[in-house]
Design an enzyme around this catalytic site. Structure first.
Site, PDB file in Angstrom:
ATOM      1  N   LYS A   1      -5.058  -2.229  10.024  1.00 19.15           N
ATOM      2  CA  LYS A   1      -5.232  -2.197   8.573  1.00 19.15           C
ATOM      3  C   LYS A   1      -5.453  -3.560   7.940  1.00 19.15           C
ATOM      4  O   LYS A   1      -5.881  -3.633   6.789  1.00 19.15           O
ATOM      5  CB  LYS A   1      -3.956  -1.616   7.931  1.00 19.15           C
ATOM      6  CG  LYS A   1      -3.694  -0.179   8.280  1.00 19.15           C
ATOM      7  CD  LYS A   1      -4.456   0.712   7.352  1.00 19.15           C
ATOM      8  CE  LYS A   1      -3.968   2.141   7.449  1.00 19.15           C
ATOM      9  NZ  LYS A   1      -4.640   2.986   6.466  1.00 19.15           N
TER      10      LYS A   1
ATOM     11  N   TYR B   1       1.207   5.647  -0.453  1.00 22.79           N
ATOM     12  CA  TYR B   1       0.716   6.814   0.300  1.00 22.79           C
ATOM     13  C   TYR B   1       0.908   7.999  -0.638  1.00 22.79           C
ATOM     14  O   TYR B   1       1.591   8.943  -0.335  1.00 22.79           O
ATOM     15  CB  TYR B   1       1.583   6.919   1.564  1.00 22.79           C
ATOM     16  CG  TYR B   1       1.120   7.844   2.656  1.00 22.79           C
ATOM     17  CD1 TYR B   1      -0.149   7.740   3.213  1.00 22.79           C
ATOM     18  CD2 TYR B   1       1.994   8.815   3.170  1.00 22.79           C
ATOM     19  CE1 TYR B   1      -0.540   8.577   4.249  1.00 22.79           C
ATOM     20  CE2 TYR B   1       1.614   9.655   4.203  1.00 22.79           C
ATOM     21  CZ  TYR B   1       0.343   9.525   4.741  1.00 22.79           C
ATOM     22  OH  TYR B   1      -0.034  10.349   5.781  1.00 22.79           O
TER      23      TYR B   1
ATOM     24  N   ASP C   1       0.847  -1.186   0.000  1.00 29.89           N
ATOM     25  CA  ASP C   1       0.000   0.000   0.000  1.00 29.89           C
ATOM     26  C   ASP C   1       0.885   1.239   0.000  1.00 29.89           C
ATOM     27  O   ASP C   1       1.754   1.385   0.856  1.00 29.89           O
ATOM     28  CB  ASP C   1      -0.912   0.000   1.240  1.00 29.89           C
ATOM     29  CG  ASP C   1      -2.081   0.960   1.083  1.00 29.89           C
ATOM     30  OD1 ASP C   1      -2.352   1.413  -0.050  1.00 29.89           O
ATOM     31  OD2 ASP C   1      -2.728   1.254   2.103  1.00 29.89           O
TER      32      ASP C   1
ATOM     33  N   GLN D   1      -4.779   1.815  14.874  1.00 30.90           N
ATOM     34  CA  GLN D   1      -3.641   2.290  14.076  1.00 30.90           C
ATOM     35  C   GLN D   1      -2.807   3.314  14.850  1.00 30.90           C
ATOM     36  O   GLN D   1      -1.574   3.244  14.878  1.00 30.90           O
ATOM     37  CB  GLN D   1      -4.190   2.915  12.787  1.00 30.90           C
ATOM     38  CG  GLN D   1      -3.116   3.439  11.831  1.00 30.90           C
ATOM     39  CD  GLN D   1      -3.735   4.158  10.628  1.00 30.90           C
ATOM     40  OE1 GLN D   1      -4.949   4.194  10.445  1.00 30.90           O
ATOM     41  NE2 GLN D   1      -2.888   4.726   9.792  1.00 30.90           N
TER      42      GLN D   1
ATOM     43  N   ASP E   1      -9.503   0.209   1.571  1.00 30.99           N
ATOM     44  CA  ASP E   1      -8.577  -0.254   2.602  1.00 30.99           C
ATOM     45  C   ASP E   1      -9.146   0.137   3.964  1.00 30.99           C
ATOM     46  O   ASP E   1      -8.809   1.179   4.520  1.00 30.99           O
ATOM     47  CB  ASP E   1      -7.215   0.405   2.353  1.00 30.99           C
ATOM     48  CG  ASP E   1      -6.143  -0.118   3.279  1.00 30.99           C
ATOM     49  OD1 ASP E   1      -6.310  -1.224   3.819  1.00 30.99           O
ATOM     50  OD2 ASP E   1      -5.128   0.583   3.457  1.00 30.99           O
TER      51      ASP E   1
ATOM     52  N   TYR F   1       1.238   2.245  15.509  1.00 26.56           N
ATOM     53  CA  TYR F   1       1.981   2.383  14.251  1.00 26.56           C
ATOM     54  C   TYR F   1       3.421   2.862  14.383  1.00 26.56           C
ATOM     55  O   TYR F   1       4.205   2.729  13.452  1.00 26.56           O
ATOM     56  CB  TYR F   1       1.211   3.247  13.249  1.00 26.56           C
ATOM     57  CG  TYR F   1       1.417   4.744  13.360  1.00 26.56           C
ATOM     58  CD1 TYR F   1       0.733   5.478  14.322  1.00 26.56           C
ATOM     59  CD2 TYR F   1       2.274   5.422  12.490  1.00 26.56           C
ATOM     60  CE1 TYR F   1       0.901   6.846  14.407  1.00 26.56           C
ATOM     61  CE2 TYR F   1       2.452   6.790  12.582  1.00 26.56           C
ATOM     62  CZ  TYR F   1       1.765   7.494  13.533  1.00 26.56           C
ATOM     63  OH  TYR F   1       1.931   8.846  13.624  1.00 26.56           O
TER      64      TYR F   1
ATOM     65  N   GLU G   1     -10.864   3.682   3.284  1.00 24.51           N
ATOM     66  CA  GLU G   1      -9.884   4.458   2.532  1.00 24.51           C
ATOM     67  C   GLU G   1     -10.176   4.283   1.055  1.00 24.51           C
ATOM     68  O   GLU G   1     -10.199   3.162   0.544  1.00 24.51           O
ATOM     69  CB  GLU G   1      -8.445   4.028   2.861  1.00 24.51           C
ATOM     70  CG  GLU G   1      -8.020   4.539   4.237  1.00 24.51           C
ATOM     71  CD  GLU G   1      -6.545   4.345   4.556  1.00 24.51           C
ATOM     72  OE1 GLU G   1      -5.986   5.167   5.292  1.00 24.51           O
ATOM     73  OE2 GLU G   1      -5.959   3.365   4.065  1.00 24.51           O
TER      74      GLU G   1
ATOM     75  N   GLU H   1      -9.285   4.047  -2.449  1.00 28.46           N
ATOM     76  CA  GLU H   1      -8.042   3.780  -3.160  1.00 28.46           C
ATOM     77  C   GLU H   1      -8.335   3.081  -4.481  1.00 28.46           C
ATOM     78  O   GLU H   1      -9.427   2.563  -4.702  1.00 28.46           O
ATOM     79  CB  GLU H   1      -7.109   2.877  -2.319  1.00 28.46           C
ATOM     80  CG  GLU H   1      -6.838   3.435  -0.922  1.00 28.46           C
ATOM     81  CD  GLU H   1      -5.665   2.763  -0.217  1.00 28.46           C
ATOM     82  OE1 GLU H   1      -4.828   2.135  -0.904  1.00 28.46           O
ATOM     83  OE2 GLU H   1      -5.593   2.873   1.016  1.00 28.46           O
TER      84      GLU H   1
ATOM     85  N   HIS I   1      -3.983  13.908   0.712  1.00 27.66           N
ATOM     86  CA  HIS I   1      -4.196  13.028   1.868  1.00 27.66           C
ATOM     87  C   HIS I   1      -3.024  13.109   2.847  1.00 27.66           C
ATOM     88  O   HIS I   1      -3.209  13.287   4.047  1.00 27.66           O
ATOM     89  CB  HIS I   1      -4.394  11.583   1.399  1.00 27.66           C
ATOM     90  CG  HIS I   1      -4.470  10.592   2.514  1.00 27.66           C
ATOM     91  ND1 HIS I   1      -5.532  10.541   3.388  1.00 27.66           N
ATOM     92  CD2 HIS I   1      -3.606   9.622   2.921  1.00 27.66           C
ATOM     93  CE1 HIS I   1      -5.327   9.576   4.281  1.00 27.66           C
ATOM     94  NE2 HIS I   1      -4.156   9.009   4.023  1.00 27.66           N
TER      95      HIS I   1
HETATM   96 MN    MN Z   1      -4.393   2.507   2.701  1.00 27.82          MN
END
Ligand code: MN
Length: 422
Positions: A259, A134, A132, A246, A239, A250, A205, A207, A139
């Site tokens: 996730k 970013y 994944d 998280q 997602d 994280y 999310e 995506e 965002h």
């Molecule tokens: Mn994601």
């Protein structure tokens, strides 16, 4: 370019995602059978490619026809674009108005037809590795402003490389799959010790993902100019994210259990060839990127992305309207970066874009941003409000390209959030 909306002898409504120019690939299951069969779709007609193969229509291809009888598309995709593109072009011709079959033949061909509502779509690929990224600047900036420093919202590396993390493939599921609210460790506000609880801040999310269609060798790299050859096609991708889990877990290694409990894909893989008319220029990259990330040509795609939240009572509200073209880092750069160290890719690997937010607040690709970290409410058409997802809410991501006489879409990417398992 003159694109005609539908020139197939199969009926296609004007607002369909699946005109003759699309010819996506997927896997479906007859209601009475356990195993899947590979298929394409025109309008609301799902066409069983294994049945067309049994009828002899692919005999001239000198290909292994068993690939159409598989539970996933990997063996078909592994044949390479030389074969899969030929199959797709054959289908576009075969179902074109210039080839209307006579009554007897039509009856035979129609033995491969299924109403989209009468069958069940399956996970189209066996996903190998999942990464994944970013790659949306809006965002990344929004998250940076909320959680770090508004003055330095982007990390120093962000404009120099497409940031990403290795995810988990076992929990990537097809549209229609329901997901239970995950449980885990969360840190209540003001507390220094965690509690065990169902997530209280469930998010989607928005995506898109691409699927690898050609393997590369360990130790070699894929350049930005070669990358398109390695990409079979694209899917819409949700997602799902538990923000509270998280947030606590994280640091320092990135997303983990917040996730990996469920991500949802649309069932039809739309090929890069079908998306060709919708290529657009991406945003200017400043500062200039290192040579291995430079590219020529138009590498972004004008794909409209609508997020629809449906409440338990069936009331739908469009809560976000974004576009794939807002991505700062394009797919070719993502693949070039991913392999620059010699990491190899395999057929069926899935690469997701990261949340795709646009520049305006109605184009944000997550509830985290739409509710600005839970400080704002989102109004729904049934009069209720949301900051994060309620149990039984459904999220549908609808991805589609459109120009005057052509519309190419991805169908539904839908999931419902069920209560946490007790
Ligand atoms: Mn994601």
């Amino acid at each position: 370019m003159n694109h005609i909306q539908n020139n197939s002898w199969i009926e296609v409504s004007i607002d369909s995602d699946f005109p003759l120019q699309n010819i996506p690939f997927g896997v479906f299951r007859h209601p009475v059978e356990k195993d899947g069969r590979c298929a394409t779709r025109i309008g609301d007609t799902v066409i069983d490619l294994s049945q067309l193969a049994s009828l002899g229509y692919f005999d001239a291809f000198e290909m292994d026809l068993s690939v159409f009888f598989e539970n996933h598309l990997n063996p078909f995709i592994e044949l390479g674009k030389e074969v899969t593109t030929k199959v797709r072009l054959f289908l576009i011709d075969f179902f074109g108005v210039q080839n209307i079959p006579d009554q007897d033949e039509r009856k035979m061909i129609e033995s491969s037809f299924f109403d989209a509502k009468s069958i069940e779509m399956m996970m189209p690929i066996r996903v190998g590795d999942y990464t994944d990224f970013y790659s949306s600047i809006d965002h990344a900036t929004n998250v940076g402003i909320m959680f770090r420093d508004p003055e330095n919202a982007l990390f120093p590396n962000w404009k120099h490389l497409p940031v990403g993390y290795h995810g988990r493939s076992s929990s990537i599921v097809v549209s229609g799959t329901k997901i239970h609210r995950p449980k885990g460790q969360i840190l209540p506000q003001g507390s220094t010790t965690p509690i065990f609880s169902p997530s209280r801040t469930m998010d989607f999310e928005l995506e898109m993902a691409f699927i690898i269609g050609k393997e590369s060798d360990l130790g070699s790299s894929i350049s930005t100019s070669e990358a398109d050859e390695y990409i079979f096609g694209m899917l819409a991708f949700n997602d799902l994210s538990a923000r509270d889990i998280q947030k606590w877990e994280y640091v320092p290694l990135g997303p983990f259990l917040g996730k990996n409990f469920g991500s949802v894909v649309s069932p039809w893989i739309v090929t890069l060839e079908a998306l060709e008319p919708f290529r657009v220029k991406g945003s200017n990259q400043e500062p200039q990127v290192l040579p291995y990330l430079q590219f020529t040509g138009m590498k972004n795609y004008d794909i409209h992305l609508d997020v629809i939240l449906e409440t338990q009572d069936g009331v739908e509200t469009v809560i976000s309207k974004s576009n794939h073209k807002y991505l700062y880092w394009n797919m070719c750069q993502q693949l070039a970066h991913h392999t620059i160290n010699g990491c190899n890719v395999r057929v069926g690997d899935l690469y997701a874009s990261g949340t795709i937010s646009g520049p305006t607040d109605e184009s944000y690709g997550s509830l985290l941003e739409l509710s600005w970290g839970g400080t704002k409410t989102i109004q729904l058409k049934d009069g209720t409000e949301r900051k994060f997802l309620n149990d039984f809410d459904q999220i549908n991501i609808h991805a589609y390209c459109k120009m005057e006489n052509l519309r190419i879409g991805f169908g539904e990417c839908r999931t419902q959030l069920l209560p946490a398992k007790i």
